[in-house]
Design a protein around this motif. Structure first.
Motif, short mmCIF file in Angstrom:
data_model
loop_
_atom_site.label_atom_id
_atom_site.label_comp_id
_atom_site.label_asym_id
_atom_site.label_seq_id
_atom_site.Cartn_x
_atom_site.Cartn_y
_atom_site.Cartn_z
N SER A 51 13.60 40.58 21.73
CA SER A 51 12.11 39.76 21.12
C SER A 51 11.63 39.04 22.41
O SER A 51 12.30 38.23 22.98
N LYS A 52 10.44 39.05 22.77
CA LYS A 52 9.93 38.01 23.64
C LYS A 52 9.71 36.70 23.17
O LYS A 52 9.49 35.91 24.02
N GLY A 53 10.12 36.41 22.08
CA GLY A 53 10.07 35.13 21.33
C GLY A 53 8.70 34.57 20.90
O GLY A 53 8.58 33.44 20.62
N PHE A 54 8.04 35.52 20.43
CA PHE A 54 6.71 35.36 19.97
C PHE A 54 5.90 36.49 19.10
O PHE A 54 6.51 37.21 19.55
N GLY A 55 5.17 36.02 18.30
CA GLY A 55 4.54 37.26 17.43
C GLY A 55 3.24 36.82 16.90
O GLY A 55 2.57 35.53 17.21
N PHE A 56 2.87 37.44 16.07
CA PHE A 56 1.22 37.31 15.64
C PHE A 56 1.41 37.32 13.87
O PHE A 56 2.03 38.33 13.32
N VAL A 57 0.74 36.50 13.26
CA VAL A 57 0.53 36.50 11.68
C VAL A 57 -0.75 36.70 11.37
O VAL A 57 -1.64 35.82 11.86
N ARG B 137 -20.73 45.55 21.49
CA ARG B 137 -21.31 45.19 20.24
C ARG B 137 -20.46 44.33 19.18
O ARG B 137 -20.60 44.59 18.15
N GLY B 138 -19.91 43.31 20.06
CA GLY B 138 -19.39 42.29 19.12
C GLY B 138 -18.25 42.59 18.04
O GLY B 138 -17.68 42.19 17.35
N GLY B 139 -17.57 43.75 18.78
CA GLY B 139 -16.42 44.23 18.21
C GLY B 139 -15.13 43.12 18.28
O GLY B 139 -14.30 43.14 17.49
N GLY B 140 -15.33 42.29 19.57
CA GLY B 140 -14.34 41.32 19.64
C GLY B 140 -14.73 40.51 18.31
O GLY B 140 -15.72 39.94 18.28
N ASN B 141 -13.70 39.70 18.04
CA ASN B 141 -13.82 38.65 16.98
C ASN B 141 -14.76 37.61 17.10
O ASN B 141 -14.60 36.70 17.91
N ARG B 142 -15.88 37.60 16.75
CA ARG B 142 -16.88 36.58 16.95
C ARG B 142 -17.66 36.31 15.66
O ARG B 142 -18.45 36.71 15.16
N ARG B 143 -16.82 35.37 14.92
CA ARG B 143 -17.36 34.90 13.83
C ARG B 143 -17.09 33.32 13.29
O ARG B 143 -16.34 32.92 14.27
N GLY B 144 -17.51 32.81 12.34
CA GLY B 144 -17.49 31.46 12.08
C GLY B 144 -15.80 31.15 11.86
O GLY B 144 -15.42 30.14 11.99
N GLY B 145 -15.30 32.06 11.18
CA GLY B 145 -13.85 31.92 10.84
C GLY B 145 -12.79 31.68 12.11
O GLY B 145 -11.91 31.14 12.19
N GLY B 146 -13.43 32.21 13.41
CA GLY B 146 -12.62 31.90 14.47
C GLY B 146 -12.81 30.53 14.88
O GLY B 146 -11.88 30.07 15.60
N GLU C 254 -4.10 29.62 16.43
CA GLU C 254 -5.00 30.54 16.22
C GLU C 254 -5.02 31.56 17.52
O GLU C 254 -4.90 31.12 18.46
N SER C 255 -4.75 32.91 17.16
CA SER C 255 -4.64 33.86 18.24
C SER C 255 -5.79 33.99 18.94
O SER C 255 -6.99 33.94 18.26
N ARG C 256 -5.79 34.63 20.31
CA ARG C 256 -6.83 35.07 20.84
C ARG C 256 -7.14 36.60 20.37
O ARG C 256 -6.15 37.30 20.04
N PRO C 257 -8.43 37.03 20.36
CA PRO C 257 -8.60 38.46 19.89
C PRO C 257 -7.78 39.46 21.22
O PRO C 257 -7.93 39.23 22.10
N ARG C 258 -7.13 40.38 20.42
CA ARG C 258 -6.31 41.01 21.41
C ARG C 258 -7.31 42.15 21.83
O ARG C 258 -6.87 42.72 22.99
N SER C 259 -8.51 42.38 21.48
CA SER C 259 -9.39 43.44 22.11
C SER C 259 -10.77 42.82 22.33
O SER C 259 -11.27 42.16 21.42
N ASN C 260 -11.51 43.29 23.03
CA ASN C 260 -12.76 43.05 23.53
C ASN C 260 -13.75 44.00 23.57
O ASN C 260 -14.00 44.75 24.53
N ASP C 261 -14.14 44.56 22.39
CA ASP C 261 -14.78 45.52 21.95
C ASP C 261 -16.51 45.30 22.21
O ASP C 261 -16.82 44.16 22.02
#
Length: 102
Positions: free
Chosen positions: A41-47, A85-94, A76-83
């Motif tokens: 294990s790299k010693g880190f993960g995501f939930v 058309r705003g596919g990358g997480n771009r919302r108020g919750g972030g 808080e994690s960074r978006p793993r993908s940058n799609d």
DNA sequence: CCTGAGCGT
């Protein structure tokens, strides 16, 4: 909400993280990153948590928490993908403030 | 068995 969990002991697995985060709310999914070379294990993960409130609470409580003698980092994690058309997480919750509450 | 690094198919 994507949550980054770092500084984890190598003994920790996804089940452990799920158990820990489920104490604060409903856990959507858990991902532990393993090293490509050693396989350890790299010693880190995501939930991923559905409820942002519970996620923030979990972050607040679990950040710098003592786990197996290790002071784990929870943020808080960074978006793993940058799609496009705003596919990358771009919302108020972030962000931090959500609708002025808080 | 051991190690330590703040971001994943």
């Amino acid at each position: 909400m994507n949550i980054y969990v770092g500084n984890l002991p190598y003994s920790v697995v996804e089940e452990d993280l799920r158990e820990i985060f489920e104490e604060y709310g409903e856990v959507a999914s858990v991902k532990i990153i393993n090293d490509k070379l050693t396989g350890r294990s790299k010693g880190f993960g995501f939930v991923e948590m559905d409820e942002d409130d519970e996620a923030k609470k979990a972050i607040e409580e679990l950040n710098n928490a003592d786990l197996s003698g290790r002071n784990i980092k929870v943020n808080e994690s960074r978006p793993r993908s940058n799609d496009s058309r705003g596919g990358g997480n771009r919302r108020g919750g972030g962000g931090f403030n959500r609708g002025g509450r808080y």
